[in-house]
Design a protein around this motif. Structure first.
Motif, PDB file in Angstrom:
ATOM      1  N   HIS A   1       0.833  -1.211   0.000  1.00 32.23           N
ATOM      2  CA  HIS A   1       0.000   0.000   0.000  1.00 32.23           C
ATOM      3  C   HIS A   1       0.867   1.260   0.000  1.00 32.23           C
ATOM      4  O   HIS A   1       0.598   2.218  -0.751  1.00 32.23           O
ATOM      5  N   GLU A   2       1.903   1.261   0.817  1.00 26.45           N
ATOM      6  CA  GLU A   2       2.774   2.436   0.902  1.00 26.45           C
ATOM      7  C   GLU A   2       3.549   2.642  -0.389  1.00 26.45           C
ATOM      8  O   GLU A   2       3.743   3.788  -0.834  1.00 26.45           O
ATOM      9  N   HIS A   3       3.984   1.564  -1.024  1.00 27.57           N
ATOM     10  CA  HIS A   3       4.666   1.693  -2.307  1.00 27.57           C
ATOM     11  C   HIS A   3       3.757   2.337  -3.349  1.00 27.57           C
ATOM     12  O   HIS A   3       4.175   3.216  -4.109  1.00 27.57           O
ATOM     13  N   ARG A   4       2.511   1.882  -3.396  1.00 27.43           N
ATOM     14  CA  ARG A   4       1.572   2.437  -4.387  1.00 27.43           C
ATOM     15  C   ARG A   4       1.252   3.893  -4.073  1.00 27.43           C
ATOM     16  O   ARG A   4       1.077   4.707  -5.004  1.00 27.43           O
ATOM     17  N   ALA A   5       1.202   4.241  -2.804  1.00 27.82           N
ATOM     18  CA  ALA A   5       0.951   5.635  -2.429  1.00 27.82           C
ATOM     19  C   ALA A   5       2.119   6.529  -2.852  1.00 27.82           C
ATOM     20  O   ALA A   5       1.920   7.654  -3.330  1.00 27.82           O
ATOM     21  N   ILE A   6       3.337   6.025  -2.684  1.00 25.77           N
ATOM     22  CA  ILE A   6       4.513   6.779  -3.126  1.00 25.77           C
ATOM     23  C   ILE A   6       4.471   6.978  -4.641  1.00 25.77           C
ATOM     24  O   ILE A   6       4.701   8.086  -5.143  1.00 25.77           O
ATOM     25  N   LEU A   7       4.170   5.915  -5.371  1.00 25.12           N
ATOM     26  CA  LEU A   7       4.098   6.011  -6.828  1.00 25.12           C
ATOM     27  C   LEU A   7       3.014   6.991  -7.267  1.00 25.12           C
ATOM     28  O   LEU A   7       3.206   7.768  -8.210  1.00 25.12           O
ATOM     29  N   SER A   8       1.874   6.960  -6.601  1.00 30.64           N
ATOM     30  CA  SER A   8       0.787   7.866  -6.945  1.00 30.64           C
ATOM     31  C   SER A   8       1.211   9.320  -6.750  1.00 30.64           C
ATOM     32  O   SER A   8       0.932  10.188  -7.602  1.00 30.64           O
ATOM     33  N   ALA A   9       1.893   9.598  -5.658  1.00 33.29           N
ATOM     34  CA  ALA A   9       2.371  10.961  -5.403  1.00 33.29           C
ATOM     35  C   ALA A   9       3.392  11.388  -6.455  1.00 33.29           C
ATOM     36  O   ALA A   9       3.392  12.539  -6.910  1.00 33.29           O
ATOM     37  N   LEU A  10       4.250  10.465  -6.854  1.00 36.06           N
ATOM     38  CA  LEU A  10       5.246  10.779  -7.885  1.00 36.06           C
ATOM     39  C   LEU A  10       4.580  11.043  -9.231  1.00 36.06           C
ATOM     40  O   LEU A  10       4.986  11.953  -9.963  1.00 36.06           O
ATOM     41  N   ARG A  11       3.568  10.274  -9.554  1.00 35.85           N
ATOM     42  CA  ARG A  11       2.841  10.500 -10.821  1.00 35.85           C
ATOM     43  C   ARG A  11       2.158  11.864 -10.821  1.00 35.85           C
ATOM     44  O   ARG A  11       2.058  12.523 -11.862  1.00 35.85           O
TER      45      ARG A  11
END
Length: 223
Positions: free
Chosen positions: A187-197
């Motif tokens: 979940h945290e990895h996907r949240a980081i990726l979403s913020a980067l996008r």
């Protein structure tokens, strides 16, 4: 030892002043020793010490050269030292990582490519929802390395790469003993990726902090 230290300082001075530049070949041993006012033995010891930390490159039958002085090369010495960490210093390594990695993640928000983001997303998708702990930790290392590399700061990247080793065992142990560790990490990895996008540097920084702090918090509770 004091004589060797003096020799090291004199060679360092030549490099810092620009008298010797990356890729330059050092003068012959006898000439350099005479120029620096050193004995050949102390010069040899200095060259040996500087080659161990990747400042000099001794090529048998060719001579001694100044290396590229690339940060990644020079910071290999840090990785060597880090390998000797004690278990009771893991929290300190995590604390340093918690300071540096969110900053690198925030920096990456402005420069990470869509191709890199797509590759990281594909990597996460390939893990599925229930990877083994070993698979997850291996992915975690590559995930953060890919983001930090996109920060554009090679020194920061090399520092964090060297610091990742001591925390690997803690991450594996957490995955084996904490019930929701795998799902939280994903979940945290996907949240980081979403913020980067979204090119949201502060959100990326916050999620990276949460991600690292969760491992740190878990480890503190087990000590």
């Amino acid at each position: 030892m004091a004589v060797t230290d003096e020799a090291i300082e004199k060679i360092k001075g030549m490099i810092v002043s620009g008298a010797l530049r990356p890729g330059d070949r050092l003068p012959k041993e006898s000439e350099l020793a005479a120029d620096l006012g050193l004995s050949r033995n102390s010069l040899r010891e200095a060259v040996r010490a500087l080659s161990l930390i990747r400042i000099l490159d001794v090529r048998q039958g060719d001579g001694t050269y100044v290396t590229s002085l690339d940060p990644q090369l020079l910071l290999e010495a840090l990785s060597f030292v880090v390998d000797f960490h004690r278990d009771d210093t893991v929290l300190e390594f995590l604390a340093v990582r918690r300071i540096l990695e969110p900053a690198a993640t925030a920096m990456a928000a402005a420069s990470i490519s869509e191709q890199r983001l797509d590759a990281l997303t594909t990597q996460l998708d390939a893990l599925g929802s229930a990877p083994s702990v070993e698979e997850l930790v291996a992915c975690d290392l590559e995930f953060h390395r890919g983001i930090v590399q996109s920060s554009g700061n090679s020194v920061l990247c090399s520092l964090l790469d060297g610091l990742s080793g001591p925390t690997t065992r803690a991450r594996i142990w957490r995955g084996l003993t904490q019930e929701d560790a795998v799902s939280r990490t994903l979940h945290e990895h996907r949240a980081i990726l979403s913020a980067l996008r979204d090119r949201d540097a502060e959100a990326a920084r916050s999620w990276a902090t949460v991600h690292i702090a969760s491992v740190e918090q878990w480890l503190r509770s087990t000590l």
